[in-house]
Design a protein around this motif. Structure first.
Motif: not given
Length: 248
Positions: A170-193
């Motif tokens: 129940x975690x994106x971070x854990x699911x990525x780690x199980x497939x070899x991605x130990x760390x990741x960063x946000x490179x872009x975010x757009x926000x609208x209302x």
């Protein structure tokens, strides 16, 4: 003061529901902050051109949702809810961002499917439009309240077991780690209302005229390769997005 639109009896939406939606918007915009109360039923009935019984049904519905509380001899008080603050920075994580503000956090998988990458998503992930992506739809909860609805997209060739691992942890971070991605960063975010759609209102338990915050985000692995594109709909009445420009 916000404009209150007259009841449209041709919309197929009951009068009390239209009133409840408009009163909810006024509360969210701070129109009644000075008194902390909604106007008396007689005032609202005149304002909307309906009888007091119709207004009473609207107030009862908002009280049931926890937005209002009737107090004998005083009137109808607004129940202030503290919004959760969700930090959005280079290392945005659901549990880390909200962990100290809620006793119980949960992410639930609503659906998973493989599809040809739409143009916008293929461009964000740096893959051909003909490539397959895995789409996960998730619902995030804090202390039993739904706070966000997300669609996450991953290159299926690289992350073929994303749904399996997410269901397990129940975690994106854990699911990525199980497939070899130990760390990741946000490179872009757009926000609208914008206003919530009917489906969003239903899943997030919002009024039909509620405001949502929509984010489009891309995460990348340590090499800079995009690995995840997400579209997330946040319930604006329950959460504030705090953009962190100082994070590591």
């Amino acid at each position: 003061m916000n404009e209150h639109f007259p009841i449209d009896r041709r919309r197929g939406i009951s009068a009390w529901k239209q009133i409840a939606d408009q009163v909810s918007r006024s509360i969210m915009s701070g129109e009644y902050d000075e008194t902390g109360m909604v106007p008396p039923e007689t005032v609202l009935a005149e304002r909307f051109g309906v009888n007091r019984h119709t207004v009473r049904n609207a107030i009862a519905a908002l009280a049931e949702d926890g937005m209002l509380r009737r107090v004998q001899g005083r009137g109808t008080l607004i129940e202030k809810r503290e919004r959760l603050v969700y930090p959005v920075g280079r290392r945005t994580r659901f549990s880390d961002g909200l962990g100290s503000q809620a006793q119980e956090l949960a992410m639930r998988l609503l659906s998973a499917q493989s599809l040809a990458a739409p143009e916008q998503i293929a461009a964000a992930l740096g893959i051909p439009a003909t490539e397959a992506v895995l789409k996960l739809e998730t619902l995030s909860m804090a202390d039993g309240d739904p706070i966000s609805l997300s669609s996450h997209y991953f290159d299926e060739r690289r992350f073929p077991e994303m749904a399996i691992h997410f269901e397990r942890f129940h975690s994106i971070t854990r699911a990525l780690a199980e497939q070899g991605v130990e760390d990741y960063v946000r490179i872009s975010t757009e926000v609208t209302g914008r206003l919530a759609t009917t489906e969003e209102s239903s899943r997030l338990r919002l009024s039909s005229a509620a405001v949502v915050l929509e984010t489009l985000a891309v995460n990348a692995d340590s090499s800079g390769q995009p690995i995840q594109f997400s579209r997330t709909i946040f319930a604006a009445e329950r959460i504030t997005l705090k953009l962190d420009t100082q994070g590591p």
